[in-house]
Enzyme design. Structure first.
Site, PDB file in Angstrom:
ATOM      1  N   ASP A  45      42.632  49.453  40.758  1.00  0.00           N
ATOM      2  CA  ASP A  45      42.385  48.842  39.450  1.00  0.00           C
ATOM      3  C   ASP A  45      42.200  47.330  39.549  1.00  0.00           C
ATOM      4  O   ASP A  45      42.592  46.696  40.528  1.00  0.00           O
ATOM      5  CB  ASP A  45      43.561  49.106  38.507  1.00  0.00           C
ATOM      6  CG  ASP A  45      43.657  50.557  38.066  1.00  0.00           C
ATOM      7  OD1 ASP A  45      42.900  51.401  38.593  1.00  0.00           O
ATOM      8  OD2 ASP A  45      44.502  50.853  37.197  1.00  0.00           O
ATOM      9  N   ASP A  46      41.636  46.765  38.486  1.00  0.00           N
ATOM     10  CA  ASP A  46      41.659  45.329  38.177  1.00  0.00           C
ATOM     11  C   ASP A  46      40.645  44.483  38.938  1.00  0.00           C
ATOM     12  O   ASP A  46      40.666  43.260  38.815  1.00  0.00           O
ATOM     13  CB  ASP A  46      43.059  44.722  38.377  1.00  0.00           C
ATOM     14  CG  ASP A  46      44.104  45.365  37.489  1.00  0.00           C
ATOM     15  OD1 ASP A  46      43.703  46.065  36.529  1.00  0.00           O
ATOM     16  OD2 ASP A  46      45.303  45.202  37.754  1.00  0.00           O
ATOM     17  N   HIS A  96      37.784  49.938  33.110  1.00  0.00           N
ATOM     18  CA  HIS A  96      39.211  49.644  32.949  1.00  0.00           C
ATOM     19  C   HIS A  96      39.441  48.643  31.816  1.00  0.00           C
ATOM     20  O   HIS A  96      40.404  47.882  31.843  1.00  0.00           O
ATOM     21  CB  HIS A  96      39.779  49.105  34.277  1.00  0.00           C
ATOM     22  CG  HIS A  96      41.277  49.071  34.352  1.00  0.00           C
ATOM     23  ND1 HIS A  96      42.079  50.086  33.869  1.00  0.00           N
ATOM     24  CD2 HIS A  96      42.130  48.128  34.867  1.00  0.00           C
ATOM     25  CE1 HIS A  96      43.354  49.781  34.095  1.00  0.00           C
ATOM     26  NE2 HIS A  96      43.416  48.598  34.679  1.00  0.00           N
ATOM     27  N   HIS A 100      41.745  43.929  29.789  1.00  0.00           N
ATOM     28  CA  HIS A 100      43.023  44.527  30.187  1.00  0.00           C
ATOM     29  C   HIS A 100      44.118  44.324  29.136  1.00  0.00           C
ATOM     30  O   HIS A 100      45.231  43.891  29.448  1.00  0.00           O
ATOM     31  CB  HIS A 100      43.483  43.958  31.529  1.00  0.00           C
ATOM     32  CG  HIS A 100      44.410  44.873  32.281  1.00  0.00           C
ATOM     33  ND1 HIS A 100      45.732  45.030  31.963  1.00  0.00           N
ATOM     34  CD2 HIS A 100      44.189  45.666  33.350  1.00  0.00           C
ATOM     35  CE1 HIS A 100      46.299  45.867  32.810  1.00  0.00           C
ATOM     36  NE2 HIS A 100      45.368  46.286  33.658  1.00  0.00           N
ATOM     37  N   HIS A 189      45.925  48.799  43.390  1.00  0.00           N
ATOM     38  CA  HIS A 189      45.238  47.661  42.772  1.00  0.00           C
ATOM     39  C   HIS A 189      44.459  46.857  43.815  1.00  0.00           C
ATOM     40  O   HIS A 189      44.764  46.899  45.004  1.00  0.00           O
ATOM     41  CB  HIS A 189      46.245  46.756  42.054  1.00  0.00           C
ATOM     42  CG  HIS A 189      46.867  47.414  40.864  1.00  0.00           C
ATOM     43  ND1 HIS A 189      47.913  48.301  40.982  1.00  0.00           N
ATOM     44  CD2 HIS A 189      46.567  47.336  39.539  1.00  0.00           C
ATOM     45  CE1 HIS A 189      48.246  48.746  39.771  1.00  0.00           C
ATOM     46  NE2 HIS A 189      47.459  48.175  38.882  1.00  0.00           N
TER      47      HIS A 189
END
Length: 356
Positions: A45-46, A96, A100, A189
């Site tokens: 993620d991210d 995503h 966020h 991540h």
């Protein structure tokens, strides 16, 4: 999960390209050749970010692994070449959100923008539209699930949390991977050195247990055998219909020449429509448009009188919004684009509708 402060959105996305073909995927690696005990989903993620993504991709490729990268939209907008690099490396790219946030604390309109802006950013970078969505912090509800469905997205959570965001060591991350079974998905991540350093041991662990890294199914949200695809199915034949060629309805609907040759829908309920013949019952619908000011406008897509989804335009820069996998009847169907009130304003400009 991701703990750093999120920068607020300072500008609405500009014009995004129409769909293109998916880049050729690399050959399946030796690590994928024998998977007697099935497939697991490695997810990061991210990303993308310039300090780590390239190293992450290199490590995954060198160890024969493929993964799903759940990108933050504003990062994808800032570093489109890194998003393309993810696809070129054989990874799958998912949505995503744009900033966020805690999605379940947002209004319906804000949720929609978080998702659609990210869809656009990734489409602009790669020519393809994501089919998978991971809600930040794993927080979801019925409203968010409905918006995901409108955008053709499958929600993906996880079975195993690596805890890399919580300071887990490389050994602890590898141990977490060791608990994965066929079909499971692990959360990791794209910004931690411990996670990067774990990759060679992750590859060894999976190989020793007869498992391979797989893709995430858009039907189940679980890991399955890769089919060679990327972020979406390649578009087929595309039909483009200019808004000014459609039948206009409503008190203030009229043609415009700026910011493009199209139609202005000024009042709630103003619309344009035409008849389209379909031989199959599922298509993607992409609408290019803009708001007439900094406020957000919305346009509902109706097919044969049924609302199938909503396009959102949050500023004066033209943008392309896409609704994926819309189900509808076959044969002659009436397509209608109707402006609806939102946030106290409803003026919108529309350029063209593409169906693929």
């Amino acid at each position: 999960m991701f703990k750093s402060k999120i920068v607020k959105v300072v500008a609405v996305l500009g014009l995004f390209s129409s769909l293109f073909s998916i880049p050729m995927m690399p050959a399946v690696s030796a690590a994928d050749a024998s998977c007697p005990n099935g497939y697991v989903g490695l997810t990061y993620d991210d990303g993308p970010n310039p300090s780590n993504t390239t190293n992450l991709l290199n490590a995954l490729k060198q160890n024969g692994l493929r993964a799903t990268m759940f990108n933050i939209g504003q990062n994808a907008q800032s570093y489109p070449s890194l998003v393309q690099a993810q696809v070129n490396a054989g990874m799958w790219v998912g949505n995503h959100s744009y900033t966020h946030p805690h999605m379940t604390t947002l209004s319906t309109s804000q949720m929609s923008l978080e998702i659609t802006w990210t869809q656009q950013a990734i489409q602009s970078a790669t020519g393809t539209v994501p089919k998978l969505f991971r809600p930040p912090y794993g927080e979801t509800n019925a409203t968010l699930k409905s918006i995901e469905q409108q955008n053709g997205l499958t929600e993906v959570l996880w079975n195993v949390d690596s805890q890399d965001w919580n300071g887990a060591s490389t050994a602890q991350i590898v141990a977490a991977v060791g608990t994965l079974q066929n079909g499971d998905v692990i959360l990791m991540h794209d910004q931690y050195q411990t996670t990067l350093q774990a990759i060679p041991q992750i590859a060894q662990n999976l190989k020793s247990r007869g498992l391979c890294s797989g893709m995430i199914s858009t039907s189940t949200g679980r890991a399955v055998e890769p089919d060679g695809g990327g972020t979406t199915n390649p578009p087929g034949n595309t039909t483009r219909v200019e808004a000014e060629s459609m039948t206009k309805s409503g008190q203030y609907t009229g043609n415009i020449s700026s910011p493009f040759n199209g139609v202005a829908l000024y009042a709630n309920g103003d619309s344009v429509k035409y008849t389209q013949n379909f031989t199959s019952g599922t298509h993607n619908f992409s609408l290019r448009g803009a708001s007439n000011n900094s406020n957000m406008a919305r346009v509902d897509l109706k097919i044969d009188g049924q609302t199938k989804g909503t396009f959102y335009f949050g500023g004066t820069s033209p943008a392309v919004n896409t609704l994926n996998n819309v189900s509808h009847g076959t044969g002659n169907q009436q397509i209608e684009l109707v402006v609806t009130a939102d946030n106290g304003t409803w003026d919108v400009y529309i350029d063209y509708l593409e169906i693929s």
